[in-house]
Design a protein around this motif. Sequence first.
Motif, short mmCIF file in Angstrom:
data_model
loop_
_atom_site.label_atom_id
_atom_site.label_comp_id
_atom_site.label_asym_id
_atom_site.label_seq_id
_atom_site.Cartn_x
_atom_site.Cartn_y
_atom_site.Cartn_z
N SER A 266 1.49 8.84 -6.00
CA SER A 266 1.38 10.25 -5.72
C SER A 266 2.73 11.09 -6.57
CB SER A 266 1.93 10.60 -4.36
OG SER A 266 3.15 10.37 -3.90
N LEU B 105 -10.81 9.53 -7.28
CA LEU B 105 -9.95 9.97 -6.11
C LEU B 105 -10.70 11.26 -5.31
CD1 LEU B 105 -6.31 9.59 -6.94
CD2 LEU B 105 -7.44 8.17 -5.40
N GLN C 279 12.52 4.18 -2.07
CA GLN C 279 11.89 4.92 -0.90
C GLN C 279 11.33 4.08 -0.21
OE1 GLN C 279 9.91 8.55 -1.28
NE2 GLN C 279 10.70 8.98 -3.34
N TYR D 78 -2.76 12.67 7.55
CA TYR D 78 -1.61 13.61 7.42
C TYR D 78 -1.88 14.82 8.10
CZ TYR D 78 -1.03 10.33 3.44
OH TYR D 78 -0.75 9.25 2.52
N LEU E 34 -4.90 11.49 0.34
CA LEU E 34 -3.90 10.43 0.68
C LEU E 34 -2.36 10.66 -0.06
CD1 LEU E 34 -5.50 7.19 1.15
CD2 LEU E 34 -4.35 8.29 2.72
N TYR E 35 -2.79 11.23 -1.20
CA TYR E 35 -1.52 11.19 -2.18
C TYR E 35 -1.02 12.56 -2.39
CZ TYR E 35 -3.44 6.97 -3.93
OH TYR E 35 -4.01 5.78 -4.23
N ILE E 36 -1.61 13.63 -2.34
CA ILE E 36 -1.30 14.89 -2.48
C ILE E 36 -1.58 16.02 -1.60
CG2 ILE E 36 -1.34 16.67 -4.32
CD1 ILE E 36 -0.30 14.33 -5.66
N VAL F 199 3.11 6.09 -2.73
CA VAL F 199 4.43 6.92 -3.02
C VAL F 199 4.34 6.97 -4.62
CG1 VAL F 199 6.84 6.92 -2.83
CG2 VAL F 199 5.43 6.34 -0.87
N PRO G 95 -4.88 1.46 -2.22
CA PRO G 95 -4.50 1.60 -0.74
C PRO G 95 -5.28 2.57 0.20
CG PRO G 95 -3.27 2.91 -2.46
CD PRO G 95 -4.21 2.03 -3.17
N ASN G 96 -5.48 2.29 1.17
CA ASN G 96 -6.18 3.16 2.09
C ASN G 96 -5.22 3.85 3.31
OD1 ASN G 96 -8.91 2.51 1.59
ND2 ASN G 96 -8.69 0.42 2.29
N ASN G 97 -4.26 3.36 3.49
CA ASN G 97 -3.37 4.35 4.39
C ASN G 97 -1.96 3.93 4.01
OD1 ASN G 97 -3.12 1.66 5.57
ND2 ASN G 97 -2.92 2.50 7.50
N LEU G 98 -1.15 5.07 4.54
CA LEU G 98 0.27 4.92 4.47
C LEU G 98 0.74 4.69 5.77
CD1 LEU G 98 2.51 5.44 2.39
CD2 LEU G 98 2.55 7.81 2.79
N GLU H 106 0.59 -1.25 -0.01
CA GLU H 106 -0.02 -0.02 0.11
C GLU H 106 0.73 1.34 -0.07
OE1 GLU H 106 -2.95 0.26 2.82
OE2 GLU H 106 -4.44 -1.10 1.79
N CYS I 30 3.59 15.85 -1.73
CA CYS I 30 3.01 14.63 -2.17
C CYS I 30 3.62 13.49 -1.17
CB CYS I 30 3.19 14.36 -3.41
SG CYS I 30 4.82 13.60 -4.09
N ALA I 31 2.71 12.70 -1.32
CA ALA I 31 3.09 11.41 -0.24
C ALA I 31 4.65 11.04 -0.32
CB ALA I 31 2.16 10.28 -0.58
N ALA I 32 5.09 11.20 -1.49
CA ALA I 32 6.49 10.89 -1.70
C ALA I 32 7.46 11.34 -0.66
CB ALA I 32 7.08 10.99 -3.22
#
Lengths: 348, 287
Positions: free
Chosen positions: A55, B25, A246, B281, B33-35, A52, B89-92, A47, B216-218
């Motif tokens: 995004s 989304l 990452q 977040y 979750l992404y951005i 990542v 995906p639901n969560n990081l 996930e 972003c999530a990265a």
Amino acid sequence: MILRTIKNKVENLIIFLLSIIITIILFKIIISFKGNASSFIQKDDLEGFTIVFLSIIFEAIPFVMIGAFVSSIIQIFVSEQFIAKIIPKSRFIGLIAASLMGFIFPVCECAIVPIMRRLIKKGVPLHIAVTFMLAVPIVNPVVLASTYYAFSGQAYMVFLRGILGLIGAIIIGHLIGKIQNKKTPLKHETNHEHHSCSCGYHYHSQQSNRRDIVSKIINIIQHTSSELYNVGKFLIIGALLSALMQTFISRSYILSIGHGIVSSSIVMMILAFVLSLCSEADAFIARTFVGQFTTGSIVGFLIFGSMIDIKNTLMLSGSFKLKFVIKLIATISIVCFIITMMVNIVGF
Amino acid sequence: MKKLNINELIWFIILSSFAYYIYKLFNTGKIYLYIHPRMFKYVYFSYVVFVILSISQIRSIFTPIKTNKIKIDYIVFIVPLFLAFVVNPNNLSGKVVSNKGVNLGNTSLKNIEKTITNEKEETLQSEIISDNDTNTDMYDDTDTNNNMDSDIYSESDDVDYYHNPDGVKFFEILVDTNEDLDRMLGEEVELIGFVFRDSDFTETRFVVSRLLITCCAADAQVVGLLCEWNESSKLEDDEWIKVSGIIESTTLYNEYLERDEILPLIKVTKLERIETCEDPYIYPYYN
């Protein structure tokens, strides 16, 4: 004959769909192992990796689209003669002009590769195109403003990034121009997938009436679409690699490698390359390293990361010869490293 | 009947699925979750472009076929779509992000606070209507008057400045303790976050944490406050909790700076398990 081609198509389609279904099933199996220690991919990891990965794509794709769009406009509206006319005769003035283009042309590094490729195809000299590509993502009001914010008003960071980035881009452009000389850096057009890409825009551009606005718009859209296809695939592969690293390689591991003046610079440059952050966002990440790393290595992170990273490398390798891409990256690394060391020695 | 051009058809499907996924989304709110919300306008833009490209692609589906082969490159585009729809995906999780660094509140957070006040100042100046005359004078000396500014900042919370009020509160406490730990000592706080533990923590300690997103999530980072609770071992990693406690201070060895560092520590008085938070977040630099 026609029957056979149709049969062929259907077969291909079936194979294609089947392979998709198989992969879906495989993934379902992997996911169903959640929490099971015996499976080597955990649900969390998968996930996290997906988030990542996606995004990075979502963040970059609007800018790639802008790049593709600008590139299409250049293709359709700007002629080779016009470019030949506006390029300054003096090499030095040309380089400086190219490096300052960012002020009137603020795009970040995701958008710059398709534009730069188009410029080279239109006959812009290599050294100018390279300087343009490297300088625009750094010397650009949006990026400089975000740097200013990230470093909470420490203006010298903005100056260091801007001025050193400019100087670096000019030097690299000059060197690459000299190294490559008159050889074309582009892949052979005939081998290029571009042609088998059946977007059909060549066909349209021949047919269209020059004054017909509608056909021009359609032309631009189709061009953008094919450009998005060409660049998008490398963006996605780049995002995939970056997300993999990452998720599975710890950042603290990379950071623990170096603390000396030299090693910290190298580490920060590697990190910038691996993270593939947008040049508008990287300053916010760089800020978190203040105090842990020397100013020089942070400047290195900011300059090097905007010039080249994983996703740019892949996008470049899509249209340029591998040898050229390697030369380019080597030159960028060496010049950025020297700049970094100079900042370290002068000390801020 | 016109013949179908399979390659063009696949490209059409890819473009429209991207458009559909972005639409989904936004519709489900998962885009958070992404951005970072700051970047939403760009994602909207890409949505519009995807739609335009898909529509124009319909025309090409029936163009003459040049090659029989299906282009293998399309797989590359299918991979992200595929992951998006299948993994959904639901969560990081904090564990994944902790690879990228954990921030228990050292020097770097101070800069964030300054940035916040600077940006806050800008937004307030642009919204003159909501600005009181009494406030404007204070903004002139942002740097010397940080505490004052952060007070003003918390007053204007009712403005829908952030997506999630819990996250805002979390971030404020985090920033306050970093800015002036002495002032915050002994204060009682309530925090909502998830449990995060590093391998070298003692048994009674854990971090009540959140993910900090700048773009972003990265670029997510784990941020949080160290907590001490006797029954910590009963907690599971990544479990969402509501912690009440009193702020104290402790020292922890910082391996980057290679010296001990004073950190805030929450002595937990009450702890409650809660459902997974919708907005995991926190987003600084909202503009």
